[in-house]
Design an enzyme around this catalytic site. Structure first.
Site, PDB file in Angstrom:
ATOM      1  N   GLU A 119       4.726 -57.557  13.926  1.00 21.32           N
ATOM      2  CA  GLU A 119       5.132 -56.408  13.105  1.00 21.32           C
ATOM      3  C   GLU A 119       4.255 -56.240  11.873  1.00 21.32           C
ATOM      4  O   GLU A 119       4.061 -55.125  11.402  1.00 21.32           O
ATOM      5  CB  GLU A 119       6.583 -56.587  12.640  1.00 21.32           C
ATOM      6  CG  GLU A 119       7.587 -56.395  13.760  1.00 21.32           C
ATOM      7  CD  GLU A 119       9.004 -56.729  13.332  1.00 21.32           C
ATOM      8  OE1 GLU A 119       9.202 -57.160  12.172  1.00 21.32           O
ATOM      9  OE2 GLU A 119       9.901 -56.573  14.173  1.00 21.32           O
TER      10      GLU A 119
ATOM     11  N   ARG B 163       9.435 -67.740   2.022  1.00 25.01           N
ATOM     12  CA  ARG B 163      10.553 -67.708   2.980  1.00 25.01           C
ATOM     13  C   ARG B 163      10.642 -66.322   3.625  1.00 25.01           C
ATOM     14  O   ARG B 163      10.522 -65.299   2.934  1.00 25.01           O
ATOM     15  CB  ARG B 163      11.870 -68.064   2.294  1.00 25.01           C
ATOM     16  CG  ARG B 163      11.864 -69.509   1.845  1.00 25.01           C
ATOM     17  CD  ARG B 163      13.196 -70.034   1.384  1.00 25.01           C
ATOM     18  NE  ARG B 163      12.963 -71.295   0.678  1.00 25.01           N
ATOM     19  CZ  ARG B 163      12.841 -72.482   1.259  1.00 25.01           C
ATOM     20  NH1 ARG B 163      12.952 -72.591   2.566  1.00 25.01           N
ATOM     21  NH2 ARG B 163      12.590 -73.575   0.538  1.00 25.01           N
ATOM     22  N   ASP B 164      10.867 -66.325   4.938  1.00 21.56           N
ATOM     23  CA  ASP B 164      11.003 -65.075   5.680  1.00 21.56           C
ATOM     24  C   ASP B 164      12.255 -64.340   5.196  1.00 21.56           C
ATOM     25  O   ASP B 164      13.315 -64.941   5.005  1.00 21.56           O
ATOM     26  CB  ASP B 164      11.088 -65.354   7.185  1.00 21.56           C
ATOM     27  CG  ASP B 164      10.834 -64.104   8.013  1.00 21.56           C
ATOM     28  OD1 ASP B 164       9.785 -64.060   8.688  1.00 21.56           O
ATOM     29  OD2 ASP B 164      11.685 -63.189   7.990  1.00 21.56           O
ATOM     30  N   ILE B 165      12.133 -63.037   5.029  1.00 17.20           N
ATOM     31  CA  ILE B 165      13.245 -62.219   4.519  1.00 17.20           C
ATOM     32  C   ILE B 165      14.375 -62.117   5.551  1.00 17.20           C
ATOM     33  O   ILE B 165      15.520 -61.820   5.200  1.00 17.20           O
ATOM     34  CB  ILE B 165      12.713 -60.824   4.113  1.00 17.20           C
ATOM     35  CG1 ILE B 165      13.620 -60.163   3.107  1.00 17.20           C
ATOM     36  CG2 ILE B 165      12.469 -59.934   5.325  1.00 17.20           C
ATOM     37  CD1 ILE B 165      12.964 -58.984   2.386  1.00 17.20           C
TER      38      ILE B 165
ATOM     39  N   ASN C 134       2.364 -64.699  16.238  1.00 18.76           N
ATOM     40  CA  ASN C 134       2.479 -63.571  17.160  1.00 18.76           C
ATOM     41  C   ASN C 134       1.227 -62.711  17.070  1.00 18.76           C
ATOM     42  O   ASN C 134       0.690 -62.504  15.979  1.00 18.76           O
ATOM     43  CB  ASN C 134       3.702 -62.726  16.807  1.00 18.76           C
ATOM     44  CG  ASN C 134       5.000 -63.478  17.034  1.00 18.76           C
ATOM     45  OD1 ASN C 134       5.131 -64.210  18.011  1.00 18.76           O
ATOM     46  ND2 ASN C 134       5.945 -63.341  16.114  1.00 18.76           N
TER      47      ASN C 134
ATOM     48  N   HIS D  28      -0.134 -64.505  10.273  1.00 18.73           N
ATOM     49  CA  HIS D  28       0.814 -65.425   9.633  1.00 18.73           C
ATOM     50  C   HIS D  28       1.327 -66.447  10.632  1.00 18.73           C
ATOM     51  O   HIS D  28       1.496 -66.156  11.808  1.00 18.73           O
ATOM     52  CB  HIS D  28       1.986 -64.676   9.002  1.00 18.73           C
ATOM     53  CG  HIS D  28       2.618 -63.652   9.901  1.00 18.73           C
ATOM     54  ND1 HIS D  28       2.072 -62.396  10.098  1.00 18.73           N
ATOM     55  CD2 HIS D  28       3.732 -63.697  10.658  1.00 18.73           C
ATOM     56  CE1 HIS D  28       2.823 -61.712  10.927  1.00 18.73           C
ATOM     57  NE2 HIS D  28       3.836 -62.486  11.304  1.00 18.73           N
ATOM     58  N   MET D  29       1.588 -67.621  10.112  1.00 16.76           N
ATOM     59  CA  MET D  29       2.174 -68.701  10.885  1.00 16.76           C
ATOM     60  C   MET D  29       3.657 -68.768  10.516  1.00 16.76           C
ATOM     61  O   MET D  29       3.993 -68.910   9.340  1.00 16.76           O
ATOM     62  CB  MET D  29       1.462 -70.008  10.514  1.00 16.76           C
ATOM     63  CG  MET D  29       2.030 -71.259  11.129  1.00 16.76           C
ATOM     64  SD  MET D  29       1.205 -72.709  10.392  1.00 16.76           S
ATOM     65  CE  MET D  29      -0.240 -72.821  11.413  1.00 16.76           C
TER      66      MET D  29
END
Ligand code: AMP
Length: 115
Positions: A96, A30-32, A88, A101-102
């Protein structure tokens, strides 16, 4: 060969992360800083800094990102409601972390990004 990022530490479970899936080729967590109710990053375990660095050797791992995405959206119950997958690359896309990453985003109406 390529420089490690914080994602290598997550893959090796050296720092805390909410890992939802992991196998020999990919890790998903999970994205922070979630941008939607469901925001998961699916990454190859191998360091590939950007899409620009992808080679034919990476086909299996990168194809597997989609297989894992399909599993996760079912687990999360958003396969029918819908979701968005984003990668990205470099400055104009705001990348960043230089470990490919997807982003998997869902759980709400995401609006139209491309029209
Ligand atoms: P990008 O802008 O495409 O490079 O996305 C990098 C993503 O990584 C951002 O959405 C960050 O919130 C996320 N991120 C950075 N560090 C962590 C971490 N330690 N755990 C989970 N997600 C992270």
């Amino acid at each position: 060969m390529y420089q490690e990022t914080i994602f290598s530490k997550i893959i090796r479970r050296e720092i805390p992360a909410d890992i939802v899936y992991q196998d020999d080729l990919v890790t998903a967590f999970r994205d922070i800083s979630p941008q939607a109710p469901i925001h998961i990053l699916i990454i190859p375990n191998k360091i590939i800094p950007t899409v620009n660095h992808v080679t034919a050797e990476d086909e299996q791992a990168l194809g597997h990102l989609f297989v894992v995405a399909a599993k996760i959206v079912q687990q999360e119950g958003i396969d029918e409601s819908g979701y968005r997958l984003i990668m990205n690359c470099n400055k104009d896309a705001g990348q960043e972390v230089f470990h490919l990453h997807m982003h998997l985003l869902g759980g709400k109406n995401l609006g139209k990004l491309i029209s």
